[in-house]
Scaffold this active site. Structure first.
Site, PDB file in Angstrom:
ATOM      1  N   TYR A 159      -4.168  -0.006  -5.208  1.00 16.93           N
ATOM      2  CA  TYR A 159      -2.834   0.187  -4.627  1.00 16.93           C
ATOM      3  C   TYR A 159      -1.798   0.391  -5.728  1.00 16.93           C
ATOM      4  O   TYR A 159      -0.979   1.322  -5.684  1.00 16.93           O
ATOM      5  CB  TYR A 159      -2.476  -1.015  -3.764  1.00 16.93           C
ATOM      6  CG  TYR A 159      -1.227  -0.834  -2.934  1.00 16.93           C
ATOM      7  CD1 TYR A 159      -1.216   0.043  -1.847  1.00 16.93           C
ATOM      8  CD2 TYR A 159      -0.063  -1.540  -3.217  1.00 16.93           C
ATOM      9  CE1 TYR A 159      -0.069   0.217  -1.075  1.00 16.93           C
ATOM     10  CE2 TYR A 159       1.083  -1.381  -2.450  1.00 16.93           C
ATOM     11  CZ  TYR A 159       1.072  -0.499  -1.381  1.00 16.93           C
ATOM     12  OH  TYR A 159       2.205  -0.338  -0.628  1.00 16.93           O
ATOM     13  N   LYS A 163       0.456   3.884  -6.314  1.00 21.64           N
ATOM     14  CA  LYS A 163       1.908   3.804  -6.147  1.00 21.64           C
ATOM     15  C   LYS A 163       2.634   4.057  -7.467  1.00 21.64           C
ATOM     16  O   LYS A 163       3.720   4.657  -7.480  1.00 21.64           O
ATOM     17  CB  LYS A 163       2.302   2.447  -5.560  1.00 21.64           C
ATOM     18  CG  LYS A 163       1.850   2.254  -4.116  1.00 21.64           C
ATOM     19  CD  LYS A 163       2.361   3.362  -3.203  1.00 21.64           C
ATOM     20  CE  LYS A 163       2.016   3.128  -1.749  1.00 21.64           C
ATOM     21  NZ  LYS A 163       2.508   4.202  -0.855  1.00 21.64           N
TER      22      LYS A 163
END
Length: 275
Positions: A159, A163
């Site tokens: 993640y 991002k």
């Protein structure tokens, strides 16, 4: 803090003035995408909502204002090509679709890595490649990233990586396009109440459970994040941290790096012991 900016005068062309714009939002059928839709509609804009559902869900059908819905899978080149063929004008592109994957790198499978990269990063790349050159002077590109793209906690490698890449892409596009008045904004909130928990892979039950708690035990909602994000978008901020924690964490990393790194390593040691 960008979440508390007042509305300022906006540089750019009249085609991009609020109230006369056409906006496309990915992942718009729920969560932050739907909340952003409501904010743009309240400004008087026309919104094209896109998501993976074949038909508009009930919450979408209940919207008022000028809107349409189309199925668009951000991982599909064919879907993006079809959107480009059908949409003759676009003033604002909001790359919002995303998923979450938790767990240490040794547990997260390559299949999970490939899926999150396809959606969180390459889905944004496809959208920008399709429409960036067609957005008129004064338009806007928006990318939903996360505070995880600015500060990188343990147990979230996939993640965090996608991002962080989304933030880098947004800053790069802003540098490439700002000369003609097209700004790029990257929204970087902390955990907030949304449907993101539904996308967790299930490969690390402990990390998934922790993520669900963080997503549910906060006063922040999609509506609060969307309302604050819109202020930053309209003010043409590049990085928008729409809550106090995200702003504090980002500034701590930038200006007190040594104690910040010590803190993240302490969290990593604690989570490893629990594991």
């Amino acid at each position: 803090m960008s979440g508390f900016l007042s509305r300022r005068g906006r540089a750019g062309a009249s085609a991009a003035e609020a109230g006369s714009r056409r906006v496309l939002i990915t992942g718009a059928a729920s969560g932050l995408g739907l909340a952003l839709t409501r904010e743009f509609l309240a400004l008087g804009d026309e919104v094209i909502l896109t998501d993976v559902h074949a038909e508009a869900p009930a919450e979408v059908r209940a919207l008022t204002g000028r809107w349409t819905y189309r199925r668009l899978d951000v991982t599909s080149d064919a879907d993006w090509e079809a959107a480009a063929a059908d949409i003759d004008r676009l003033d604002v592109l909001v790359n919002n679709a995303g998923i979450a994957v938790g767990g240490p790198i040794g547990i997260t499978s390559m299949a999970a890595w490939q899926r999150i990269v396809e959606i969180n990063l390459l889905g944004v790349v496809r959208g920008c490649r399709t429409f960036a050159g067609r957005i008129p002077d004064g338009g806007r590109i928006v990318i939903t990233a996360s505070a995880a793209g600015l500060v990188h906690a343990p147990q979230m490698s996939a993640y965090n990586a996608t991002k962080a890449a989304a933030v880098a892409l947004g800053e790069t596009l802003d540098a490439e396009l700002r000369h003609r008045g097209v700004s790029t904004s990257v929204i970087c909130p902390q955990f907030f109440q949304s449907g993101l928990a539904d996308s967790l892979s299930g490969e690390d039950a402990q990390s998934d459970e922790m993520a669900r708690k963080l997503l549910s035990k906060t006063h922040l909602t999609s509506e609060i994040i969307a309302r604050r994000a819109i202020r930053g978008i309209e003010a043409r901020r590049v990085v928008i941290t729409p809550d106090a924690f995200a702003t504090f964490a980002w500034y701590s990393k930038r200006f007190t790096r040594v104690p910040f790194l010590a803190g993240t390593r302490l969290i990593g040691r604690f989570t490893a012991r629990r594991g």
